[in-house]
Enzyme design. Structure first.
Site, PDB file in Angstrom:
ATOM      1  N   HIS A 108       0.628  -1.273  -0.013  1.00 24.53           N
ATOM      2  CA  HIS A 108       0.204  -0.077  -0.043  1.00 24.53           C
ATOM      3  C   HIS A 108       0.997   1.186  -0.036  1.00 24.53           C
ATOM      4  O   HIS A 108       1.879   1.150   0.449  1.00 24.53           O
ATOM      5  CB  HIS A 108      -0.816  -0.236   1.326  1.00 24.53           C
ATOM      6  CG  HIS A 108      -1.931   0.848   1.533  1.00 24.53           C
ATOM      7  ND1 HIS A 108      -1.773   2.360   2.063  1.00 24.53           N
ATOM      8  CD2 HIS A 108      -3.459   0.899   1.278  1.00 24.53           C
ATOM      9  CE1 HIS A 108      -2.739   2.772   1.725  1.00 24.53           C
ATOM     10  NE2 HIS A 108      -3.684   2.135   1.458  1.00 24.53           N
ATOM     11  N   ASP A 110       2.804  -4.762   7.895  1.00 31.78           N
ATOM     12  CA  ASP A 110       1.720  -4.117   7.831  1.00 31.78           C
ATOM     13  C   ASP A 110       0.482  -5.022   8.017  1.00 31.78           C
ATOM     14  O   ASP A 110       0.119  -5.574   7.400  1.00 31.78           O
ATOM     15  CB  ASP A 110       1.642  -3.322   6.225  1.00 31.78           C
ATOM     16  CG  ASP A 110       0.466  -2.622   6.162  1.00 31.78           C
ATOM     17  OD1 ASP A 110      -0.787  -2.799   6.727  1.00 31.78           O
ATOM     18  OD2 ASP A 110       0.442  -1.923   5.118  1.00 31.78           O
ATOM     19  N   GLN A 147      -4.778  -5.121   6.956  1.00 35.40           N
ATOM     20  CA  GLN A 147      -5.974  -5.912   6.563  1.00 35.40           C
ATOM     21  C   GLN A 147      -5.919  -7.203   7.389  1.00 35.40           C
ATOM     22  O   GLN A 147      -6.734  -7.930   6.684  1.00 35.40           O
ATOM     23  CB  GLN A 147      -5.762  -5.911   5.096  1.00 35.40           C
ATOM     24  CG  GLN A 147      -5.769  -4.858   4.018  1.00 35.40           C
ATOM     25  CD  GLN A 147      -6.700  -4.217   4.169  1.00 35.40           C
ATOM     26  OE1 GLN A 147      -8.008  -4.922   4.314  1.00 35.40           O
ATOM     27  NE2 GLN A 147      -7.126  -3.093   3.727  1.00 35.40           N
ATOM     28  N   LYS A 156     -10.614  -0.524  10.959  1.00 31.13           N
ATOM     29  CA  LYS A 156     -10.761  -1.466  10.101  1.00 31.13           C
ATOM     30  C   LYS A 156     -11.193  -2.904  10.651  1.00 31.13           C
ATOM     31  O   LYS A 156     -11.364  -3.938  10.082  1.00 31.13           O
ATOM     32  CB  LYS A 156      -9.301  -2.068   9.338  1.00 31.13           C
ATOM     33  CG  LYS A 156      -9.410  -0.669   8.204  1.00 31.13           C
ATOM     34  CD  LYS A 156      -8.001  -1.279   7.264  1.00 31.13           C
ATOM     35  CE  LYS A 156      -7.289  -0.301   6.666  1.00 31.13           C
ATOM     36  NZ  LYS A 156      -8.074   0.522   5.380  1.00 31.13           N
ATOM     37  N   CYS A 182      -4.934   2.701  -3.687  1.00 37.29           N
ATOM     38  CA  CYS A 182      -3.593   3.284  -2.788  1.00 37.29           C
ATOM     39  C   CYS A 182      -2.423   2.025  -3.227  1.00 37.29           C
ATOM     40  O   CYS A 182      -1.649   1.873  -2.549  1.00 37.29           O
ATOM     41  CB  CYS A 182      -3.748   3.383  -1.413  1.00 37.29           C
ATOM     42  SG  CYS A 182      -4.902   4.736  -0.959  1.00 37.29           S
TER      43      CYS A 182
END
Lengths: 150, 411
Positions: free
Chosen positions: B126, B204, B207, B230, B368
């Protein structure tokens, strides 16, 4: 299918989207201007052939959504043979059309099909992208985006 | 670990926003990779905070300040247990994943990355895990390098990976789950390989956190970042996990109140971790909401959510693959709840505009992920992303609506 959708994607728009007119690189000398909306993935190059103050030819290449592609196609049809000053006037009228839905049918003709865009504020930037690119081309600038300020 | 599978219908009823009509159709919310919806428990926790406990943290002597400080630090403890961190001090609150990665790139990078070093990323990152490193590279004179992906199936190409780990690589930063491809990267294996060569790792987890179990001890990373919004939490609640040794060995990120131990006109000294990275008044209500979200998610069970996400993704891949002229991205097996696709001759934005008129919320664009889009040779994709409150009937509805869209543009 909802009425708003049929108003947005009018037959004439779908037709120009499927079979864009003036979708070519011209022969001979020309100036170019890029219109890019990277968030959407719309990316067009406009080709302008000026003879003095007159747009002798105007065409485009690139890819984008139905609204932006049909807008480029119909704009190039409309502006061929017009002066830079007329092109600027058409731009103002088109901007009013897609942001408010108010139309001057006599002046804009087939382009009134874009009146439905004003129901979809997120899509105004698509419809107006080729127009901003055209203006940039006339001014001798070579790239624009309408993602910050349509 | 939850033994009983949850009653998904009952859980869905906890989300008031989902029970609405959009353009005359029941809302089908399939934009969860952008942000999730919030259950009543989270809304109530934030409401309670403002109605009853609101005050500033770490500085007042009065009762309300005590409660606010307690709420804020309880959220930190809850986050530490959620990630299985060794201690709450390893949890730094940020505005989101983006700020957490910027914090590491700025503060850790300032001390540990120099001219001639390499920052290793992957081709599926991203923008928030690319741009902070580009800024660090520009400041330090370090180089960027990218671990490649295999193609439309979006797997990380592991064959050449060890060759990329040369002695100049200082940090390997990569995503757990791709927000475009739905790929689930083998994070523990990637961290182990990097660690063997003394390379620091950042995961990261934007998600993956709240979508599958995320255990920093099991993963073995140095840093991990995620966003509360999220995983049913509020916007403005973000988390940076860092191993104590790493956080101790970093200068502050921003300067200001709450992060100092002593300030002089010409010099200051900092508090211990995590406070030295938290300048100014934090988003206390967001932390209270995050704590409620982690309690909620914890009760549902991240293993259960992962199974549900993957079942919906598998169903979507099966149904969508029957549409003529569709191009599907991401792995065929073990696909997380993020499905990207393109319909032939129909731009993603047209797909999303028409789907919206049927009440189906999708995302269209580059997500993104501009470098990844170029790598895949596309300008944009349409994307459906799922969470545990989505249903198989909603996946059916998506397939039905896409077929309608194809008819509309072909007519």
């Amino acid at each position: 299918m909802a009425d708003d959708l049929n108003e947005l994607y009018q037959q004439v728009i779908l037709d120009h989207c499927r079979k864009p007119r003036n979708f070519r690189v011209p022969a001979g000398a020309y100036r170019t201007a890029e219109g890019r909306n990277p968030l959407c993935g719309d990316s067009f190059t406009l080709y302008l052939q000026l003879e003095g103050d007159v747009l002798h030819d105007i065409s485009f290449q690139g890819s984008g959504c139905c609204i932006s592609k049909a807008s480029a196609s119909m704009m190039t049809d409309l502006l061929k043979g017009k002066t830079a000053a007329q092109a600027q006037q058409y731009f103002s009228q088109f901007q009013t059309l897609v942001t408010t839905g108010a139309m001057d049918e006599e002046a804009m003709g087939k382009l009134c099909a874009f009146a439905g865009v004003h129901h979809f504020p997120m899509r105004v930037k698509c419809a107006i992208l080729p127009w901003h690119a055209m203006l940039a081309g006339l001014k001798g600038e070579n790239s624009v985006t309408t993602e910050q300020k349509p | 670990m939850s033994v009983q599978p949850p009653n998904w219908d009952t859980l869905r009823a906890d989300f008031p926003i989902l029970a609405q009509q959009v353009h005359g159709h029941p809302l089908v919310y399939l934009d969860n990779a952008a942000t999730s919806q919030k259950p009543r428990a989270v809304l109530e926790a934030m409401d309670q905070f403002y109605r009853r406990d609101n005050s500033n943290v770490h500085r007042g002597i009065h009762e309300l300040s005590r409660r606010s400080t307690e709420a804020f630090e309880a959220a930190r403890e809850r986050t530490a247990s959620f990630l299985n961190a060794r201690e709450p001090a390893e949890i730094v609150f940020t505005r989101g994943t983006t700020e957490a990665i910027n914090l590491v790139a700025y503060a850790w990078g300032a001390r540990h990355v120099h001219a001639g070093d390499t920052i290793l990323l992957t081709e599926m990152e991203h923008h928030s895990n690319i741009v902070p490193w580009q800024l660090l590279a520009a400041r330090s004179g370090a180089k960027l390098a990218y671990a490649p992906i295999t193609g439309d199936d979006g797997l990380l190409d592991l064959r050449g990976l060890d060759n990329l780990f040369d002695s100049t690589v200082k940090i390997f930063a990569f995503t757990h789950v791709s927000n475009t491809l739905g790929t689930v990267n083998p994070v523990a294996d990637l961290c182990a390989r990097a660690r063997r060569r003394g390379i620091v790792t950042l995961v990261d987890a934007a998600q993956s956190a709240g979508h599958r179990p995320v255990d920093v001890a099991e993963i073995g990373c140095d840093f991990l970042a995620f966003s509360g919004h999220k995983l049913c939490g509020p916007t403005g609640s973000g988390v940076l996990y860092g191993r104590r040794e790493r956080l101790d060995d970093m200068p502050p990120f921003q300067g200001g109140g709450d992060m100092i131990s002593n300030v002089d006109y010409f010099q200051s000294s900092w508090k211990e971790i995590p406070h030295k990275f938290e300048a100014g008044t934090p988003d206390i209500a967001a932390a209270a909401g995050l704590r409620a979200a982690l309690d909620y998610i914890g009760a549902v069970g991240c293993d259960n959510i992962a199974r549900h996400d993957e079942e919906l993704a598998a169903l979507a891949l099966e149904k969508l693959s029957r549409l003529p002229g569709i191009r599907l991205f991401g792995p065929r097996q073990g696909h997380a709840g993020v499905v990207s696709f393109l319909l032939r001759d129909i731009h993603a934005h047209d797909v999303v505009t028409v789907a919206d008129q049927f009440g189906v919320a999708l995302r269209g664009g580059h997500h993104c992920n501009q470098p990844l889009m170029k790598r895949l040779g596309v300008e944009s994709t349409a994307r459906a992303s799922f969470y545990f409150y989505n249903t198989a009937a909603e996946v059916d509805r998506l397939a039905e609506v896409l077929l309608e869209i194809q008819k509309f543009f072909a007519a």
